[in-house]
Design a protein around this motif. Structure first.
Motif, PDB file in Angstrom:
ATOM      1  N   ALA A  70      78.361 -18.801 122.439  1.00 55.93           N
ATOM      2  CA  ALA A  70      78.809 -18.532 121.013  1.00 55.93           C
ATOM      3  C   ALA A  70      78.435 -17.218 120.553  1.00 55.93           C
ATOM      4  O   ALA A  70      79.304 -16.657 119.782  1.00 55.93           O
ATOM      5  CB  ALA A  70      78.477 -19.557 120.148  1.00 55.93           C
ATOM      6  N   ALA A  71      77.271 -16.818 120.632  1.00 53.50           N
ATOM      7  CA  ALA A  71      76.587 -15.366 120.399  1.00 53.50           C
ATOM      8  C   ALA A  71      77.631 -14.303 120.795  1.00 53.50           C
ATOM      9  O   ALA A  71      77.753 -13.516 120.223  1.00 53.50           O
ATOM     10  CB  ALA A  71      75.297 -15.479 120.508  1.00 53.50           C
ATOM     11  N   LEU A  72      77.761 -14.572 122.165  1.00 53.52           N
ATOM     12  CA  LEU A  72      78.447 -13.575 122.799  1.00 53.52           C
ATOM     13  C   LEU A  72      79.852 -13.466 122.340  1.00 53.52           C
ATOM     14  O   LEU A  72      80.609 -12.208 122.190  1.00 53.52           O
ATOM     15  CB  LEU A  72      78.586 -13.721 124.297  1.00 53.52           C
ATOM     16  N   LEU A  73      80.685 -14.521 122.134  1.00 52.93           N
ATOM     17  CA  LEU A  73      81.908 -14.458 121.454  1.00 52.93           C
ATOM     18  C   LEU A  73      82.030 -13.572 120.131  1.00 52.93           C
ATOM     19  O   LEU A  73      82.918 -13.140 119.774  1.00 52.93           O
ATOM     20  CB  LEU A  73      82.529 -15.940 121.290  1.00 52.93           C
ATOM     21  N   ASP A  74      80.899 -13.947 119.314  1.00 50.68           N
ATOM     22  CA  ASP A  74      80.935 -13.617 117.780  1.00 50.68           C
ATOM     23  C   ASP A  74      80.735 -11.860 118.090  1.00 50.68           C
ATOM     24  O   ASP A  74      81.489 -11.446 117.296  1.00 50.68           O
ATOM     25  CB  ASP A  74      79.916 -13.963 117.101  1.00 50.68           C
ATOM     26  N   ALA A  75      79.866 -11.579 119.123  1.00 46.11           N
ATOM     27  CA  ALA A  75      79.658 -10.155 119.138  1.00 46.11           C
ATOM     28  C   ALA A  75      80.944  -9.473 119.850  1.00 46.11           C
ATOM     29  O   ALA A  75      81.313  -8.341 119.427  1.00 46.11           O
ATOM     30  CB  ALA A  75      78.606 -10.053 120.222  1.00 46.11           C
ATOM     31  N   VAL A  76      81.713 -10.202 120.460  1.00 46.51           N
ATOM     32  CA  VAL A  76      82.924  -9.423 120.932  1.00 46.51           C
ATOM     33  C   VAL A  76      83.885  -9.175 119.995  1.00 46.51           C
ATOM     34  O   VAL A  76      84.650  -8.229 119.887  1.00 46.51           O
ATOM     35  CB  VAL A  76      83.411 -10.435 122.335  1.00 46.51           C
ATOM     36  N   LEU A  77      84.006 -10.453 119.065  1.00 51.01           N
ATOM     37  CA  LEU A  77      85.103 -10.284 118.027  1.00 51.01           C
ATOM     38  C   LEU A  77      84.585  -9.343 116.908  1.00 51.01           C
ATOM     39  O   LEU A  77      85.429  -8.490 116.552  1.00 51.01           O
ATOM     40  CB  LEU A  77      85.232 -11.709 117.144  1.00 51.01           C
ATOM     41  N   ALA A  78      83.238  -9.122 116.601  1.00 52.69           N
ATOM     42  CA  ALA A  78      82.818  -8.199 115.723  1.00 52.69           C
ATOM     43  C   ALA A  78      83.052  -6.484 116.294  1.00 52.69           C
ATOM     44  O   ALA A  78      82.984  -5.706 115.359  1.00 52.69           O
ATOM     45  CB  ALA A  78      81.354  -8.389 115.439  1.00 52.69           C
ATOM     46  N   ALA A  79      83.036  -6.558 117.534  1.00 51.54           N
ATOM     47  CA  ALA A  79      83.015  -5.117 118.085  1.00 51.54           C
ATOM     48  C   ALA A  79      84.329  -4.899 118.623  1.00 51.54           C
ATOM     49  O   ALA A  79      84.497  -4.086 119.190  1.00 51.54           O
ATOM     50  CB  ALA A  79      82.035  -5.033 119.320  1.00 51.54           C
ATOM     51  N   ASP A  80      85.367  -5.571 118.130  1.00 55.31           N
ATOM     52  CA  ASP A  80      86.751  -5.387 118.452  1.00 55.31           C
ATOM     53  C   ASP A  80      86.973  -5.550 119.966  1.00 55.31           C
ATOM     54  O   ASP A  80      87.716  -4.548 120.483  1.00 55.31           O
ATOM     55  CB  ASP A  80      87.316  -3.786 117.937  1.00 55.31           C
ATOM     56  N   GLY A  81      86.338  -6.464 120.568  1.00 54.59           N
ATOM     57  CA  GLY A  81      86.658  -6.750 122.115  1.00 54.59           C
ATOM     58  C   GLY A  81      85.726  -5.983 122.870  1.00 54.59           C
ATOM     59  O   GLY A  81      85.931  -6.019 124.295  1.00 54.59           O
ATOM     60  N   LYS A  82      84.949  -5.353 122.442  1.00 57.04           N
ATOM     61  CA  LYS A  82      83.781  -4.692 123.414  1.00 57.04           C
ATOM     62  C   LYS A  82      82.848  -5.780 123.829  1.00 57.04           C
ATOM     63  O   LYS A  82      82.321  -6.455 122.796  1.00 57.04           O
ATOM     64  CB  LYS A  82      83.062  -3.475 122.629  1.00 57.04           C
ATOM     65  N   VAL A  83      82.503  -5.702 125.232  1.00 60.86           N
ATOM     66  CA  VAL A  83      81.525  -6.747 125.536  1.00 60.86           C
ATOM     67  C   VAL A  83      80.210  -6.053 125.892  1.00 60.86           C
ATOM     68  O   VAL A  83      80.171  -5.031 126.553  1.00 60.86           O
ATOM     69  CB  VAL A  83      82.167  -7.108 126.683  1.00 60.86           C
ATOM     70  N   ASP A  84      79.157  -6.831 125.534  1.00 59.76           N
ATOM     71  CA  ASP A  84      77.751  -6.198 125.849  1.00 59.76           C
ATOM     72  C   ASP A  84      77.480  -6.740 127.340  1.00 59.76           C
ATOM     73  O   ASP A  84      77.497  -7.841 127.686  1.00 59.76           O
ATOM     74  CB  ASP A  84      77.002  -6.811 124.829  1.00 59.76           C
TER      75      ASP A  84
END
Length: 381
Positions: free
Chosen positions: A18-32
């Motif tokens: 869930a945290a990874l999904l929120d981070a991807v959405l907040a970063a306009d699709g960029k994945v950590d």
């Protein structure tokens, strides 16, 4: 059902997802990438923990053990019977007939001694017959008359009869012993011939006579069926003779149930010892890739329960020559205290069968492929 540890790990994994999904959405699709790698590691860890334990190693051990057991059995167990071809020369050979046969019809001899029968009747031309009531009769050509000769006609030999041919005398003569004859032995003589037994009779030059040697009455009890068993004295007919020809050829393709190339010899202390009569020979097993084995002089060869055909049997004063084609339960060599079996093992037979070897090799290859597929499918779960 997952235990508490599984549940906590699953909750942690869901939270990280869930945290990874929120981070991807907040970063306009960029994945950590580090966060993604952590999630994948947690997912694989959870799957590994929940995977049921399978006895992989035990299955592999059982398969290897089964293959090793099969190979050990093939390498240790001998064939229950084996086809053989034997070409040999010996000083003596003994066989047992498996059916009624004619050993030989007519052959000429210079002299012959007949032992073991009770009555011999000599019927010269235009004279009264003479009967010899003795167990030993000797007939021999005398003088240098070109027409003098003795012709022997052997009777048919019944099934189960022992026949021994002997070339061990060293004086130009041969021996033939038959156990169990029921028909008379016939000879044709043309003088000058002398007949000696408990009395003497001489045939004049060119005088002819028919001699009939009658067998004794059949006695109760069994005649020995194997060469190693004793023949009752009253059932044995022994011929010692000097053939006119270089050798006597017995009938080809004689059916036999036993073959012996050894004889009992009495030692100075009175005991009997088995002695080989073999002079030379070659033994061939009925396997596609089996080389012929060379037999040495005086090598003690034993053929257990041999049966087949005596393709040729030639008796000369120097040696008995034979060609035997048949089968035996076991082929042994050496004395009783150091007996060695020559019967091929199952592995030797298997390797000699090209088609069977190809089938087994293909089967093992298919089995290997199936095991590989099974391991791949097992590992992909």
């Amino acid at each position: 059902m997952p235990d508490d540890g599984d549940a906590r790990l699953e909750s942690l994994l869901e939270a990280r997802k869930a945290a990874l999904l929120d981070a991807v959405l907040a970063a306009d699709g960029k994945v950590d990438r580090d966060e993604l790698a952590d999630c994948e590691a947690l997912s694989k860890t959870l799957a590994l923990i929940r995977e049921p334990r399978r006895p992989r190693r035990m299955v592999h051990v059982l398969i290897v053990a089964a293959v090793a057991l099969v190979l050990a059995s093939l390498a240790l167990i001998r064939l229950p019977s084996v086809r053989i071809g034997l070409h040999a020369k010996a000083t003596q050979a003994a066989i047992v007939t498996s059916q009624a046969v004619t050993l030989a019809r007519h052959f000429e001899v210079r002299w012959i001694t007949i032992e073991g029968q009770a009555l011999t009747q000599v019927a010269p031309d235009q004279e009264a017959p003479t009967t010899f009531a003795a167990r030993v009769v000797r007939l021999e050509s005398t003088g240098d008359a070109a027409g003098a000769h003795l012709e022997v006609q052997l009777p048919d030999v019944p099934a189960g009869s022992q026949v021994v041919v002997d070339a061990s005398f060293g004086d130009g003569s041969i021996g033939l012993t038959v156990c169990g004859l029921d028909e008379p032995l016939a000879l044709q003589a043309t003088g000058p011939v002398r007949i000696v037994s408990n009395s003497e009779l001489v045939l004049r030059p060119a005088q002819r006579a028919r001699i009939v040697v009658a067998p004794v009455e059949a006695t109760t009890g069994t005649v020995g069926k194997a060469p190693g068993s004793a023949c009752p004295a009253e059932r044995a007919l022994t011929l010692r003779m000097a053939p006119v020809a270089a050798a006597i050829e017995l009938q080809p393709n004689l059916p036999v149930t036993d073959l012996r190339l050894y004889a009992d010899e009495r030692m100075p202390d009175g005991t009997l010892e088995v002695q080989s009569t073999l002079l030379e020979g070659k033994l061939q097993f009925g396997l596609a890739k089996s080389p012929a084995r060379t037999l040495q002089k005086n090598e003690l060869l034993g053929l257990e329960s041999a049966s087949g055909r005596m393709r040729t049997l030639r008796v000369a004063p120097s040696a008995v020559s034979l060609d035997f084609d048949g089968k035996a339960r076991d082929v042994q060599i050496g004395p009783s205290y150091a007996r060695q079996s020559l019967t091929p093992r199952l592995l030797e037979w298997w390797l000699s069968q090209d088609l069977l070897l190809l089938t087994w090799s293909s089967g093992l290859a298919i089995l290997g492929v199936l095991l590989g597929v099974w391991r791949w499918m097992d590992g992909s779960k």
